[in-house]
Design a protein around this motif. Structure first.
Motif, PDB file in Angstrom:
ATOM      1  N   ARG A 188      11.021   0.449   9.036  1.00  0.00           N
ATOM      2  CA  ARG A 188      12.404   0.764   9.403  1.00  0.00           C
ATOM      3  C   ARG A 188      13.303   0.973   8.179  1.00  0.00           C
ATOM      4  O   ARG A 188      14.487   0.659   8.191  1.00  0.00           O
ATOM      5  CB  ARG A 188      12.994  -0.323  10.313  1.00  0.00           C
ATOM      6  CG  ARG A 188      12.218  -0.503  11.611  1.00  0.00           C
ATOM      7  CD  ARG A 188      12.883  -1.499  12.533  1.00  0.00           C
ATOM      8  NE  ARG A 188      12.118  -1.709  13.739  1.00  0.00           N
ATOM      9  CZ  ARG A 188      12.142  -0.912  14.809  1.00  0.00           C
ATOM     10  NH1 ARG A 188      12.926   0.156  14.805  1.00  0.00           N
ATOM     11  NH2 ARG A 188      11.400  -1.186  15.874  1.00  0.00           N
ATOM     12  N   ARG A 189      12.698   1.532   7.129  1.00  0.00           N
ATOM     13  CA  ARG A 189      13.482   1.789   5.922  1.00  0.00           C
ATOM     14  C   ARG A 189      13.338   3.239   5.447  1.00  0.00           C
ATOM     15  O   ARG A 189      13.730   3.573   4.341  1.00  0.00           O
ATOM     16  CB  ARG A 189      13.066   0.811   4.815  1.00  0.00           C
ATOM     17  CG  ARG A 189      13.431  -0.633   5.153  1.00  0.00           C
ATOM     18  CD  ARG A 189      12.678  -1.647   4.319  1.00  0.00           C
ATOM     19  NE  ARG A 189      12.985  -1.535   2.893  1.00  0.00           N
ATOM     20  CZ  ARG A 189      12.408  -2.296   1.961  1.00  0.00           C
ATOM     21  NH1 ARG A 189      11.502  -3.202   2.318  1.00  0.00           N
ATOM     22  NH2 ARG A 189      12.721  -2.156   0.693  1.00  0.00           N
ATOM     23  N   GLY A 190      12.748   4.093   6.289  1.00  0.00           N
ATOM     24  CA  GLY A 190      12.680   5.514   5.981  1.00  0.00           C
ATOM     25  C   GLY A 190      11.487   5.951   5.168  1.00  0.00           C
ATOM     26  O   GLY A 190      11.367   7.144   4.834  1.00  0.00           O
TER      27      GLY A 190
ATOM     28  N   ALA B  22       1.488   8.728  -0.802  1.00  0.00           N
ATOM     29  CA  ALA B  22       2.105   7.403  -0.664  1.00  0.00           C
ATOM     30  C   ALA B  22       3.497   7.431  -1.253  1.00  0.00           C
ATOM     31  O   ALA B  22       3.844   8.283  -2.069  1.00  0.00           O
ATOM     32  CB  ALA B  22       1.262   6.344  -1.364  1.00  0.00           C
ATOM     33  N   VAL B  23       4.306   6.462  -0.827  1.00  0.00           N
ATOM     34  CA  VAL B  23       5.620   6.218  -1.412  1.00  0.00           C
ATOM     35  C   VAL B  23       5.719   4.725  -1.694  1.00  0.00           C
ATOM     36  O   VAL B  23       5.214   3.904  -0.924  1.00  0.00           O
ATOM     37  CB  VAL B  23       6.750   6.705  -0.477  1.00  0.00           C
ATOM     38  CG1 VAL B  23       6.725   5.964   0.843  1.00  0.00           C
ATOM     39  CG2 VAL B  23       8.109   6.569  -1.135  1.00  0.00           C
ATOM     40  N   HIS B  24       6.324   4.376  -2.823  1.00  0.00           N
ATOM     41  CA  HIS B  24       6.424   2.979  -3.230  1.00  0.00           C
ATOM     42  C   HIS B  24       7.795   2.409  -2.868  1.00  0.00           C
ATOM     43  O   HIS B  24       8.785   3.136  -2.786  1.00  0.00           O
ATOM     44  CB  HIS B  24       6.200   2.842  -4.732  1.00  0.00           C
ATOM     45  CG  HIS B  24       4.823   3.219  -5.176  1.00  0.00           C
ATOM     46  ND1 HIS B  24       4.450   4.523  -5.432  1.00  0.00           N
ATOM     47  CD2 HIS B  24       3.723   2.455  -5.408  1.00  0.00           C
ATOM     48  CE1 HIS B  24       3.173   4.553  -5.809  1.00  0.00           C
ATOM     49  NE2 HIS B  24       2.715   3.311  -5.798  1.00  0.00           N
ATOM     50  N   ASP B  25       7.826   1.089  -2.691  1.00  0.00           N
ATOM     51  CA  ASP B  25       9.108   0.427  -2.474  1.00  0.00           C
ATOM     52  C   ASP B  25       9.748   0.081  -3.818  1.00  0.00           C
ATOM     53  O   ASP B  25       9.230   0.427  -4.892  1.00  0.00           O
ATOM     54  CB  ASP B  25       8.932  -0.813  -1.594  1.00  0.00           C
ATOM     55  CG  ASP B  25       8.033  -1.869  -2.229  1.00  0.00           C
ATOM     56  OD1 ASP B  25       7.809  -1.820  -3.459  1.00  0.00           O
ATOM     57  OD2 ASP B  25       7.564  -2.753  -1.501  1.00  0.00           O
TER      58      ASP B  25
ATOM     59  N   ALA C 232       4.440   1.380   0.029  1.00  0.00           N
ATOM     60  CA  ALA C 232       5.176   1.046   1.245  1.00  0.00           C
ATOM     61  C   ALA C 232       4.708   1.839   2.449  1.00  0.00           C
ATOM     62  O   ALA C 232       4.691   1.342   3.571  1.00  0.00           O
ATOM     63  CB  ALA C 232       6.674   1.281   1.024  1.00  0.00           C
ATOM     64  N   SER C 233       4.345   3.102   2.251  1.00  0.00           N
ATOM     65  CA  SER C 233       3.900   3.957   3.350  1.00  0.00           C
ATOM     66  C   SER C 233       2.926   4.979   2.795  1.00  0.00           C
ATOM     67  O   SER C 233       2.982   5.327   1.603  1.00  0.00           O
ATOM     68  CB  SER C 233       5.099   4.657   4.004  1.00  0.00           C
ATOM     69  OG  SER C 233       4.715   5.310   5.204  1.00  0.00           O
TER      70      SER C 233
END
Length: 276
Positions: A221-223, A185-188, A194-195
């Motif tokens: 849409r933020r990579g 995972a990756v955080h915002d 976030a993903s």
């Protein structure tokens, strides 16, 4: 990896792709067996069952990986899955799947196509955000569980909470599917997931599968998806998995997104589903 010369030499793209496809199919079949609570033989393949996740079609379906008479499949499924509210059959051979389509469609099944796509490009640096490894843990309100549940409710707006719980919680069974299973995972900027994506690896066989690359609605849409995908590919490469693949819906837009990032379609499987 598809599209590259093998270590033994003389095997280019034309010969590598069928070999890579078979390895990917073998991986998928072994994963299905390992994550199931019960495996039963059926003509042409096997049935997997998991009563703890009875609403998950992935954990309660028939896999066809050998010869079978297409006209007999509807009866085979009815007999094997009689106590279940659904029928799901995955045929892993493209030609056999096409041959089975008329009989299963006539029996009321919906027909879908899955693309087996292998990674044929260099392993790029991770995109936006740091990719971390998370676990669901015992707390159903942890950050990954919460993100998965929120997304599941968007995908299945009419589902009750027990269905959502099973769709999220089935990742506990996936832990048994391969030697090395990771939830990435990756955080915002606010610390929310976030993903995310699943990564399944068999380092001894040099094979890795990336599954369920998803971005939360608020973070698209933020990579972030690029970051998770790159992080998965990096970890697979570091584990010695030269064959890296994923499975994409044959009619949905993500297949084009994967293609733009270096994935190549090497084969197809056919999925037939019906509610009994």
């Amino acid at each position: 990896m598809a599209g590259r010369t093998s270590k033994t030499g003389g095997r280019g793209t034309a010969m590598a792709r069928p070999y890579d496809l078979q390895r990917a199919v073998d991986f998928r079949l072994l994963f299905a067996r390992r994550q199931s609570a019960e495996v039963r033989p059926v003509p042409g393949g096997f049935l997997v069952r998991h009563d703890a996740y009875v609403r998950s079609h992935e954990h309660n379906e028939i896999h066809i990986d050998g010869p079978v008479e297409p006209t007999e499949l509807p009866a085979v499924a009815d007999a094997a899955m009689a106590e279940l509210p659904h029928r799901r059959i995955t045929v892993h051979d493209d030609r056999l799947g096409l041959a089975c389509a008329p009989a299963l469609t006539l029996a009321g099944y919906e027909h879908g196509v899955e693309l087996v796509m292998t990674y044929t490009g260099p392993v790029a640096a991770a995109g936006r955000g740091e990719v971390v490894e998370l676990d669901l843990g015992p707390d159903p309100y942890g950050p990954l569980w919460r993100a998965l549940a929120n997304q599941q409710r968007l995908w299945m707006p009419d589902a009750d909470e027990e269905t959502v719980r099973q769709m999220v919680g089935r990742r506990a069974a996936r832990r048994n599917g391969a030697e090395d299973v990771r939830f990435l995972a990756v955080h915002d900027e606010d610390g929310e997931v976030a993903s995310w994506a699943d990564l399944y690896m068999e380092p001894a066989d040099g094979v890795a599968q990336i599954e369920e690359v998803v971005t939360a609605e608020h973070a698209r849409r933020r990579g972030y998806a690029d970051a998770v995908l790159s992080g998965a590919l990096q970890r697979a490469a570091a584990a010695g998995c030269a064959l890296r693949f994923l499975v994409a819906d044959g009619e949905d837009w993500p297949r084009h997104w994967y293609a733009r990032r270096g994935f190549t379609t090497v084969g197809r499987a056919h999925v037939f589903s019906r509610f009994s």
